[in-house]
Design an enzyme around this catalytic site. Structure first.
Site, PDB file in Angstrom:
ATOM      1  N   LYS A  44       5.870  16.020  -2.722  1.00 24.88           N
ATOM      2  CA  LYS A  44       6.712  14.902  -2.985  1.00 24.88           C
ATOM      3  C   LYS A  44       6.204  14.348  -4.247  1.00 24.88           C
ATOM      4  O   LYS A  44       5.038  14.046  -4.669  1.00 24.88           O
ATOM      5  CB  LYS A  44       6.324  13.860  -1.852  1.00 24.88           C
ATOM      6  CG  LYS A  44       7.238  12.434  -2.080  1.00 24.88           C
ATOM      7  CD  LYS A  44       7.042  11.679  -1.072  1.00 24.88           C
ATOM      8  CE  LYS A  44       6.001  10.493  -1.017  1.00 24.88           C
ATOM      9  NZ  LYS A  44       6.146   9.331  -1.854  1.00 24.88           N
ATOM     10  N   ASP A  71      11.009  11.272  -4.560  1.00 22.50           N
ATOM     11  CA  ASP A  71      11.018  10.097  -3.870  1.00 22.50           C
ATOM     12  C   ASP A  71      11.390   8.851  -4.932  1.00 22.50           C
ATOM     13  O   ASP A  71      10.288   8.183  -5.284  1.00 22.50           O
ATOM     14  CB  ASP A  71       9.777   9.760  -3.108  1.00 22.50           C
ATOM     15  CG  ASP A  71       9.586   8.382  -2.200  1.00 22.50           C
ATOM     16  OD1 ASP A  71      10.663   8.112  -1.912  1.00 22.50           O
ATOM     17  OD2 ASP A  71       8.493   8.322  -2.019  1.00 22.50           O
ATOM     18  N   LYS A  73      13.754   6.548  -4.530  1.00 23.57           N
ATOM     19  CA  LYS A  73      14.602   5.536  -3.692  1.00 23.57           C
ATOM     20  C   LYS A  73      15.496   5.116  -4.649  1.00 23.57           C
ATOM     21  O   LYS A  73      15.496   3.659  -5.084  1.00 23.57           O
ATOM     22  CB  LYS A  73      13.496   4.348  -3.359  1.00 23.57           C
ATOM     23  CG  LYS A  73      12.318   4.902  -2.405  1.00 23.57           C
ATOM     24  CD  LYS A  73      11.331   3.762  -2.070  1.00 23.57           C
ATOM     25  CE  LYS A  73      10.356   4.263  -1.222  1.00 23.57           C
ATOM     26  NZ  LYS A  73       9.201   5.251  -1.613  1.00 23.57           N
ATOM     27  N   LEU A  74      16.815   5.686  -4.856  1.00 20.97           N
ATOM     28  CA  LEU A  74      17.751   5.337  -5.812  1.00 20.97           C
ATOM     29  C   LEU A  74      18.377   4.074  -5.241  1.00 20.97           C
ATOM     30  O   LEU A  74      18.612   4.035  -3.978  1.00 20.97           O
ATOM     31  CB  LEU A  74      18.693   6.461  -6.154  1.00 20.97           C
ATOM     32  CG  LEU A  74      18.153   7.603  -6.835  1.00 20.97           C
ATOM     33  CD1 LEU A  74      19.205   8.430  -7.038  1.00 20.97           C
ATOM     34  CD2 LEU A  74      17.227   7.414  -7.983  1.00 20.97           C
ATOM     35  N   HIS A  75      18.953   3.095  -6.035  1.00 20.00           N
ATOM     36  CA  HIS A  75      20.063   1.950  -5.755  1.00 20.00           C
ATOM     37  C   HIS A  75      20.733   1.564  -7.047  1.00 20.00           C
ATOM     38  O   HIS A  75      20.001   1.128  -7.683  1.00 20.00           O
ATOM     39  CB  HIS A  75      19.191   0.998  -4.833  1.00 20.00           C
ATOM     40  CG  HIS A  75      20.104  -0.102  -4.279  1.00 20.00           C
ATOM     41  ND1 HIS A  75      21.370   0.089  -3.848  1.00 20.00           N
ATOM     42  CD2 HIS A  75      19.822  -1.378  -4.370  1.00 20.00           C
ATOM     43  CE1 HIS A  75      22.062  -1.051  -3.476  1.00 20.00           C
ATOM     44  NE2 HIS A  75      21.111  -1.951  -3.720  1.00 20.00           N
ATOM     45  N   ASP A  76      21.879   1.737  -6.998  1.00 20.77           N
ATOM     46  CA  ASP A  76      22.783   1.427  -8.043  1.00 20.77           C
ATOM     47  C   ASP A  76      24.240   1.265  -7.864  1.00 20.77           C
ATOM     48  O   ASP A  76      24.499   1.424  -6.622  1.00 20.77           O
ATOM     49  CB  ASP A  76      22.319   2.245  -9.510  1.00 20.77           C
ATOM     50  CG  ASP A  76      22.729   1.426 -10.662  1.00 20.77           C
ATOM     51  OD1 ASP A  76      23.492   0.914 -10.938  1.00 20.77           O
ATOM     52  OD2 ASP A  76      21.821   1.725 -11.597  1.00 20.77           O
ATOM     53  N   GLY A  78      27.990   2.834  -7.403  1.00 16.00           N
ATOM     54  CA  GLY A  78      28.110   3.939  -6.603  1.00 16.00           C
ATOM     55  C   GLY A  78      28.107   5.102  -7.706  1.00 16.00           C
ATOM     56  O   GLY A  78      27.622   6.139  -7.346  1.00 16.00           O
ATOM     57  N   ASN A  79      29.010   4.876  -8.744  1.00 16.75           N
ATOM     58  CA  ASN A  79      29.171   6.114  -9.573  1.00 16.75           C
ATOM     59  C   ASN A  79      27.898   6.586 -10.238  1.00 16.75           C
ATOM     60  O   ASN A  79      27.580   7.838 -10.274  1.00 16.75           O
ATOM     61  CB  ASN A  79      30.062   5.369 -10.814  1.00 16.75           C
ATOM     62  CG  ASN A  79      30.549   6.720 -11.724  1.00 16.75           C
ATOM     63  OD1 ASN A  79      31.127   7.870 -11.311  1.00 16.75           O
ATOM     64  ND2 ASN A  79      30.006   6.532 -12.955  1.00 16.75           N
ATOM     65  N   THR A 126       8.446  -1.001   4.149  1.00 16.76           N
ATOM     66  CA  THR A 126       7.523  -1.319   4.928  1.00 16.76           C
ATOM     67  C   THR A 126       6.761  -2.414   4.566  1.00 16.76           C
ATOM     68  O   THR A 126       5.896  -3.037   5.496  1.00 16.76           O
ATOM     69  CB  THR A 126       6.618  -0.004   5.683  1.00 16.76           C
ATOM     70  OG1 THR A 126       6.065   0.522   4.540  1.00 16.76           O
ATOM     71  CG2 THR A 126       7.378   0.927   6.490  1.00 16.76           C
ATOM     72  N   GLN A 197      -2.789   1.769   4.324  1.00 16.83           N
ATOM     73  CA  GLN A 197      -1.941   1.844   5.365  1.00 16.83           C
ATOM     74  C   GLN A 197      -2.285   1.348   6.678  1.00 16.83           C
ATOM     75  O   GLN A 197      -3.669   1.183   6.857  1.00 16.83           O
ATOM     76  CB  GLN A 197      -1.916   3.446   5.725  1.00 16.83           C
ATOM     77  CG  GLN A 197      -1.373   4.116   4.465  1.00 16.83           C
ATOM     78  CD  GLN A 197       0.322   4.114   4.473  1.00 16.83           C
ATOM     79  OE1 GLN A 197       0.920   3.333   5.043  1.00 16.83           O
ATOM     80  NE2 GLN A 197       0.775   5.061   3.515  1.00 16.83           N
ATOM     81  N   ARG A 218      -3.220  10.617  -0.286  1.00  5.97           N
ATOM     82  CA  ARG A 218      -4.794  10.654  -0.396  1.00  5.97           C
ATOM     83  C   ARG A 218      -5.421  11.323   0.175  1.00  5.97           C
ATOM     84  O   ARG A 218      -6.369  11.966  -0.446  1.00  5.97           O
ATOM     85  CB  ARG A 218      -4.921   8.958  -0.352  1.00  5.97           C
ATOM     86  CG  ARG A 218      -4.376   8.237  -1.657  1.00  5.97           C
ATOM     87  CD  ARG A 218      -4.550   6.882  -1.476  1.00  5.97           C
ATOM     88  NE  ARG A 218      -3.543   6.360  -0.363  1.00  5.97           N
ATOM     89  CZ  ARG A 218      -3.206   5.183  -0.089  1.00  5.97           C
ATOM     90  NH1 ARG A 218      -4.132   4.014  -0.577  1.00  5.97           N
ATOM     91  NH2 ARG A 218      -2.472   4.874   0.862  1.00  5.97           N
TER      92      ARG A 218
HETATM   93  O1  C5P Z   1      -1.741   8.335   0.428  1.00 12.27           O
HETATM   94  P1  C5P Z   1      -0.807   8.098   1.716  1.00 12.27           P
HETATM   95  O2  C5P Z   1      -0.984   9.323   2.457  1.00 12.27           O
HETATM   96  O3  C5P Z   1      -1.158   6.690   2.122  1.00 12.27           O
HETATM   97  O4  C5P Z   1       0.517   8.265   0.920  1.00 12.27           O
HETATM   98  C1  C5P Z   1       1.696   8.025   1.410  1.00 12.27           C
HETATM   99  C2  C5P Z   1       3.021   8.237   0.603  1.00 12.27           C
HETATM  100  O5  C5P Z   1       3.824   7.929   1.436  1.00 12.27           O
HETATM  101  C3  C5P Z   1       2.939   7.504  -0.608  1.00 12.27           C
HETATM  102  O6  C5P Z   1       3.546   8.422  -1.810  1.00 12.27           O
HETATM  103  C4  C5P Z   1       3.724   6.358  -0.427  1.00 12.27           C
HETATM  104  O7  C5P Z   1       4.538   5.908  -1.411  1.00 12.27           O
HETATM  105  C5  C5P Z   1       4.619   6.843   0.811  1.00 12.27           C
HETATM  106  N1  C5P Z   1       5.283   5.723   1.575  1.00 12.27           N
HETATM  107  C6  C5P Z   1       4.617   5.273   2.455  1.00 12.27           C
HETATM  108  N2  C5P Z   1       4.910   4.201   3.158  1.00 12.27           N
HETATM  109  C7  C5P Z   1       6.149   4.046   3.188  1.00 12.27           C
HETATM  110  C8  C5P Z   1       6.990   4.976   2.532  1.00 12.27           C
HETATM  111  C9  C5P Z   1       6.528   5.651   1.536  1.00 12.27           C
HETATM  112  O8  C5P Z   1       3.206   5.248   2.496  1.00 12.27           O
HETATM  113  N3  C5P Z   1       6.845   3.169   4.108  1.00 12.27           N
END
Ligand code: C5P
Length: 240
Positions: A44, A71, A73-76, A78-79, A126, A197, A218
């Site tokens: 990713k 990853d 995360k697009l948003h704009d 439609g075109n 999240t 997390q 990580r």
């Molecule tokens: O280092 P770690 O395993 O926590 O990374 C998780 C990956 O998932 C990161 O690239 C983070 O941006 C992504 N991610 C996340 N939580 C989300 C969406 C994406 O941790 N809700």
């Protein structure tokens, strides 16, 4: 409580693990990928690396036969989304994220037409709770209700999957059905640091809760032996 079954075939088991290259430079990313070798098949690339040469590096990985999840995360409008997605599809990426707004999802599905690219929707980030949604002008809707609404819209608009935390996977599965993908970050192998997390599960738990793919960054890219870290996670997935 019966959990969704999620059969994993031996042949594609390494693809269940998506390795997050959350690194500042292509040199560091390339070094990690080389150390992981054939243990890792799916990578990713997010904002950090994408805007530091990561698109060219994505091409390099795809040329080596690896799968790439952009990853972005697009948003704009439609075109713009549709044409951007078309470019990502031409690059040969396997997954691409967009925000789960109906116009954006519709445009992304149109843009990937004829390619093997799969669109994943991010329902509600999240990091957002009910208070953050109120602050952003969304009241009166809870984060949980907005996740459900957007997951249903993603399904109806032909989006391929949803990114969500493992504890939400069962509910999201009930909304999107058995055929769409659930991709889950917030995974921590037993005995590794949680970092920032909050709601973490082990790889095996993530799969048992219904995830098709796990995203881990990580615990792999900061490990003393990234290849060993990948192999341990794949073993755990195999035991799910
Ligand atoms: O280092 P770690 O395993 O926590 O990374 C998780 C990956 O998932 C990161 O690239 C983070 O941006 C992504 N991610 C996340 N939580 C989300 C969406 C994406 O941790 N809700």
């Amino acid at each position: 409580m019966s959990l969704p079954t999620n059969p994993v075939s031996e042949g594609d088991i390494r693809d269940k693990l998506i390795i997050g290259l959350d690194l500042p430079s292509v040199e560091e990313a390339r070094s990690i990928v080389e150390r992981i070798g054939d243990a890792g098949t799916f990578y990713k690339i997010g904002y950090q690396l994408a805007y530091a040469g990561g698109f060219e590096f994505a091409r390099e990985l795809i040329g080596q036969g690896k799968k790439v999840f952009l990853d972005l995360k697009l948003h704009d409008i439609g075109n713009t989304v549709e044409e951007g997605v078309r470019s990502v599809a031409r690059l040969g990426a396997t997954f691409l994220t967009v925000h789960a707004y109906p116009q954006t999802m519709r445009a992304a599905v149109a843009g990937k037409a004829g390619s093997s690219l799969k669109i994943l929707a991010v329902t509600v980030l999240t990091s957002y709770d009910d208070n953050d949604l109120t602050e952003a002008g969304y009241a009166p809707v809870s984060a949980a209700d907005l996740v459900a609404r957007r997951a249903g819209q993603a399904r109806d608009l032909g989006v391929d999957g949803i990114v969500c935390a493992a504890p939400e996977a069962e509910r999201v599965r009930s909304l999107i059905g058995p055929d769409r993908l659930i991709v889950t970050p917030g995974i921590r192998p037993a005995g590794t640091e949680a970092g920032d997390q909050k709601r973490i599960v082990t790889p095996a738990e993530g799969i048992r809760l219904g995830a098709n793919h796990l995203v881990v960054a990580r615990p792999i890219v900061k490990a003393a032996d990234p290849r060993a870290a990948v192999e341990a996670i794949v073993r755990d997935i195999a035991n799910a």
